[in-house]
Motif scaffolding. Sequence first.
Motif, PDB file in Angstrom:
ATOM      1  N   HIS A 123      18.259   7.000  26.006  1.00 37.62           N
ATOM      2  CA  HIS A 123      17.822   8.346  26.400  1.00 37.62           C
ATOM      3  C   HIS A 123      18.150   9.347  25.300  1.00 37.62           C
ATOM      4  O   HIS A 123      19.217   9.290  24.694  1.00 37.62           O
ATOM      5  N   HIS A 125      19.071  12.760  24.876  1.00 40.77           N
ATOM      6  CA  HIS A 125      19.594  13.846  25.708  1.00 40.77           C
ATOM      7  C   HIS A 125      19.305  15.208  25.075  1.00 40.77           C
ATOM      8  O   HIS A 125      19.772  15.492  23.975  1.00 40.77           O
ATOM      9  N   TRP A 161      21.886  14.422  21.464  1.00 34.64           N
ATOM     10  CA  TRP A 161      22.503  13.092  21.330  1.00 34.64           C
ATOM     11  C   TRP A 161      21.704  12.044  22.045  1.00 34.64           C
ATOM     12  O   TRP A 161      20.768  12.371  22.781  1.00 34.64           O
ATOM     13  N   HIS A 163      22.020   8.213  24.240  1.00 33.05           N
ATOM     14  CA  HIS A 163      22.917   7.295  24.951  1.00 33.05           C
ATOM     15  C   HIS A 163      22.092   6.516  25.968  1.00 33.05           C
ATOM     16  O   HIS A 163      21.021   6.960  26.370  1.00 33.05           O
ATOM     17  N   HIS A 165      20.917   4.902  29.643  1.00 30.29           N
ATOM     18  CA  HIS A 165      20.735   5.538  30.955  1.00 30.29           C
ATOM     19  C   HIS A 165      20.252   4.506  31.979  1.00 30.29           C
ATOM     20  O   HIS A 165      19.397   4.816  32.809  1.00 30.29           O
ATOM     21  N   HIS A 408      22.979  18.282  34.745  1.00 29.59           N
ATOM     22  CA  HIS A 408      22.116  18.137  33.570  1.00 29.59           C
ATOM     23  C   HIS A 408      20.679  17.948  34.042  1.00 29.59           C
ATOM     24  O   HIS A 408      20.440  17.234  35.000  1.00 29.59           O
ATOM     25  N   HIS A 410      16.840  16.906  32.611  1.00 26.31           N
ATOM     26  CA  HIS A 410      16.051  16.385  31.495  1.00 26.31           C
ATOM     27  C   HIS A 410      14.804  17.255  31.274  1.00 26.31           C
ATOM     28  O   HIS A 410      14.346  17.960  32.175  1.00 26.31           O
ATOM     29  N   HIS A 462      20.971  15.333  37.195  1.00 28.16           N
ATOM     30  CA  HIS A 462      22.124  14.598  37.721  1.00 28.16           C
ATOM     31  C   HIS A 462      23.443  15.187  37.250  1.00 28.16           C
ATOM     32  O   HIS A 462      23.484  15.988  36.324  1.00 28.16           O
ATOM     33  N   HIS A 464      26.624  14.751  35.129  1.00 30.90           N
ATOM     34  CA  HIS A 464      26.869  13.981  33.908  1.00 30.90           C
ATOM     35  C   HIS A 464      28.287  13.430  33.842  1.00 30.90           C
ATOM     36  O   HIS A 464      28.724  12.936  32.811  1.00 30.90           O
TER      37      HIS A 464
HETATM   38 CU1  C2O Z   1      22.795  12.616  28.949  1.00 32.15          CU
HETATM   39 CU2  C2O Z   1      20.375  11.961  32.093  1.00 32.15          CU
HETATM   40  O1  C2O Z   1      21.574  12.200  30.462  1.00 32.15           O
END
Ligand code: C2O
Length: 498
Positions: A123, A125, A161, A163, A165, A408, A410, A462, A464
């Motif tokens: 993902h 971010h 960044w 990462h 998911h 957070h 998206h 969601h 985080h």
């Molecule tokens: Cu850093 Cu849904 O993510």
Amino acid sequence: MNMSSSARPPSELWTLNRRSFLGLVAAGSAVLLLPSCTSGGTASSPDRPWKPRNPLRIPDELHPEDGAFGLTVQKGTTEILPGTTTPTWGVNGPFLGPTLRMRSNEPVRMSVTNGVDETTTMHWHGMHLPAMMDGGPHQPIEPGKTWTPSWTVKNTASTLWYHPHPHGDTAQHVFNGVAGMIIVDDDHADSLELPHEYGVDDIPCILMDRTITDDGQMPFDTEPNFGQMGTEMLVNGTMGSYFDATRTTVRFRLLNGSNARLYHLGFADDREFTLIAGDQGLVPEPVRLSRFALGPAERAEIIVQFQPGETVRMNTTAGSARIDQGDFTIMEIRAQGDAVPGVAPPTSLGGAGPLAASADATIRHFKLQGHDAINGQEMDMSRIDEVVPAGALEVWEVENTVYAHNFHIHGCEFTILDRSGKPCEKWETARKDTVHLPEKTAVRLAVQFGTDTDPMSPYMYHCHILRHEDAGMMGQFVVVTPGTEDSISRTLDGHGHG
Ligand code: C2O
Ligand code: CU
Ligand code: CU
């Protein structure tokens, strides 16, 4: 002082660290037995006093001419604590990943290969892109497979960044070490006199807390409510980091890559510094301060001035949110005696200003409950919770009914309208994508959504704190052509599972 190390392949970097590790072990072993008064550790972890152990590792930069990035998620081992070996995961290396350098308005093509034996995702971010390219739980990469998303960078200059998911496994995969920084550049930021030499006066800092046992184990998910509260502060995967500054003015790009920890960042001597950017880029005006909070997944860029020859420690101080226990040193900065004077901190930045929703803007409410639910429901991959018209500017009211969480979203950027009816802190005035919610508080956000539509591919919102996200404190929304909202299916048939 070897900043050319940013050009070395990761394997060689770790070898270099191992050599300097070895010299420190003997000298340090007596110190290891002393009780610590700063680490706030748990009973199950070693109480290990902070000391400088390793030059700060600077992740390699990937800056391909043609916008093609090749990333491989892989397993490895890392010597985090001198003399021990810790099993870790990384991207193009054993632990963490390279810094991806992108430019506004330019196309990028990713090739992400899963070299581990579990399904994962990748993902981006904070990136504004079509939901299909977002790398959330709906874009799994099976072991041995390669995923090739592409998009044109729409973000302005910022620190983002990447990462994993994967549904239910995000905490473990990020914890293992799959994470890296993305730096977006643009013409406006280039025109400002900001420190910008990567690894020299523009320093990436991925902050993570881990507990490393004396035999090098890295126990996962040991804290009952938040999953992970480590007793060692790693910067870019380095324990006991020190940085030899060859300039008196240094910009730190701070990314909170921790699973749960909230930091209150500053310096041991409480010096003032200038905050220039938040999650989504430059703040409207530079902010002078001596300490600020950085919640999980949030980013900030600060400019700090040093006197030649001085040594000062960046630290985090304890708070009362339970995800901010303990005073810790983050890293030591050693300004070299012959450090070259840098430019003065900027007086104006021209970052994007606050978003203002109109009086008839759509208002949506989100209630964070327990550790696993939003508006009474746990995450279900086949359920669409919200349908948002493309390009909308909406008000999202997020209410936290319990202990600390964060939120957070998206595929958007937002600014904070208020926190429980009061103005937000001046360090959170930049455009954001993630916001910390202290216990029993609410935040109202003005949210600018993107224009990429896809009724079949949801974006996520969601908590985080990754254990909460995995437990189900997450929902899904689709962005659709305005006017079609009512005809959009609220279930994704044959698309994932609950
Ligand atoms: Cu850093 Cu849904 O993510
Ligand atoms: Cu995200
Ligand atoms: Cu949470």
